[in-house]
Design a protein around this motif. Structure first.
Motif, PDB file in Angstrom:
ATOM      1  N   UNK A 159       0.570  -1.043   0.261  1.00 18.36           N
ATOM      2  CA  UNK A 159      -0.433   0.376  -0.117  1.00 18.36           C
ATOM      3  C   UNK A 159       1.369   1.143  -0.323  1.00 18.36           C
ATOM      4  N   UNK A 160       0.852   2.193  -0.553  1.00  9.89           N
ATOM      5  CA  UNK A 160       0.969   3.242  -1.207  1.00  9.89           C
ATOM      6  C   UNK A 160       2.155   3.064  -1.965  1.00  9.89           C
ATOM      7  N   UNK A 161       2.238   2.390  -2.233  1.00 13.78           N
ATOM      8  CA  UNK A 161       3.762   2.219  -3.068  1.00 13.78           C
ATOM      9  C   UNK A 161       3.488   2.361  -4.812  1.00 13.78           C
ATOM     10  N   UNK A 162       4.338   2.981  -5.644  1.00 11.80           N
ATOM     11  CA  UNK A 162       3.924   3.042  -6.941  1.00 11.80           C
ATOM     12  C   UNK A 162       4.254   2.420  -8.027  1.00 11.80           C
ATOM     13  N   UNK A 163       3.696   2.032  -9.035  1.00 13.00           N
ATOM     14  CA  UNK A 163       4.640   1.385  -9.959  1.00 13.00           C
ATOM     15  C   UNK A 163       3.870   1.731 -11.179  1.00 13.00           C
ATOM     16  N   UNK A 164       5.240   2.115 -11.726  1.00 19.06           N
ATOM     17  CA  UNK A 164       5.616   2.259 -13.281  1.00 19.06           C
ATOM     18  C   UNK A 164       5.074   1.150 -14.182  1.00 19.06           C
ATOM     19  N   UNK A 165       3.958   1.960 -15.275  1.00 17.69           N
ATOM     20  CA  UNK A 165       3.756   0.421 -16.188  1.00 17.69           C
ATOM     21  C   UNK A 165       3.920   0.410 -17.669  1.00 17.69           C
TER      22      UNK A 165
END
Length: 257
Positions: A219-225
């Motif tokens: 939770x709170x992480x970012x994912x570069x697509x």
């Protein structure tokens, strides 16, 4: 058997000091893909030991054309840390990189943990915000030449990211127009459709690959697509701006000699 922790020190030192090294695959370290991910994990653990914090993951080879070019059947991924974050509207210092390039992306922010085999709807439900973004890629290998295993060991070339303002998630992000400009002139134009036909498919893959590595997308992480277009080499004095339909813009200026 290759000592992956020792190889990780070579890769990490190169990244930490912005010094190019020879390809691992041509300097006595013919890694398997599994060993390459071990090197990546050890290398990023060294960064955490220095005080950096893991904030998410990036996805690579998210276009069919890139998979065919590299002769692979799956995506690759790397880890993101807080030290890699660049300020939207701020500056990028070229002295921190070997031969950096930049590419336009879409980034997700997670509202809850995500891992394992998830559906597209489950992935969508785990996203609480989306933003335009650009990733700085910087292979530490001489002449920007590497094998699949080399690039994975080098954190899949991920070196920096700049994220624009977070937005509420649009109903449909499968075909958003995207443009990246250098000093006001378009250098790359594309669509979010280039990211696996729908960027959420990249998030589904991220959850699966993270689970295979024993990780949870927190939770709170970012994912570069993944990249929506090809990357562009960075040069001193260039102002880079990326605009994404429905999402707004993100920008950064390059300094250094």
């Amino acid at each position: 058997m290759i000592d992956t922790a020792a190889v990780a020190q070579i890769v990490d030192d190169a990244a930490h000091t912005a010094q190019a090294i020879g390809q691992l695959s041509e300097t006595g370290y013919a890694l398997t893909l599994a060993e390459a991910y071990e090197v990546q994990a050890w290398s990023m653990a060294r960064r955490v030991d220095r005080g950096e914090k893991i904030i998410g993951v990036k996805m690579g080879f998210t276009s069919k054309a890139k998979m065919v070019q590299m002769g692979v059947a799956d995506l690759i991924w790397g880890r993101l840390t807080d030290a890699m974050l660049l300020e939207d509207g701020g500056e990028l210092n070229l002295s921190n990189y070997v031969h950096p390039r930049i590419e336009p992306e879409i980034v997700f922010r997670l509202s809850k943990p995500l891992t394992g085999e998830v559906t597209l709807l489950e992935a969508m439900a785990a996203v609480d915000a989306i933003a335009p973004a650009m990733e700085v890629i910087d292979s530490r290998y001489e002449n920007f030449k590497f094998s699949l295993e080399d690039v994975v060991a080098d954190n899949s070339s991920s070196s920096g990211l700049v994220i624009g303002a977070w937005q509420s998630v649009p109903e449909d992000i499968s075909n958003l127009g995207i443009a990246m400009e250098f000093n006001g002139k378009p250098v790359q134009v594309g669509s979010s459709a280039a990211i696996m036909g729908n960027p959420y498919r990249s998030l589904v893959a991220a959850a699966r690959l993270a689970a295979e590595a024993g990780m949870v997308l927190e939770k709170g992480w970012v994912v570069m697509a993944g990249a929506a277009t090809a990357a562009e080499a960075l040069m001193p004095g260039v102002h880079v701006r990326m605009v994404a339909e429905k999402l707004g813009c993100v920008e950064i200026t390059v300094n250094g000699e």
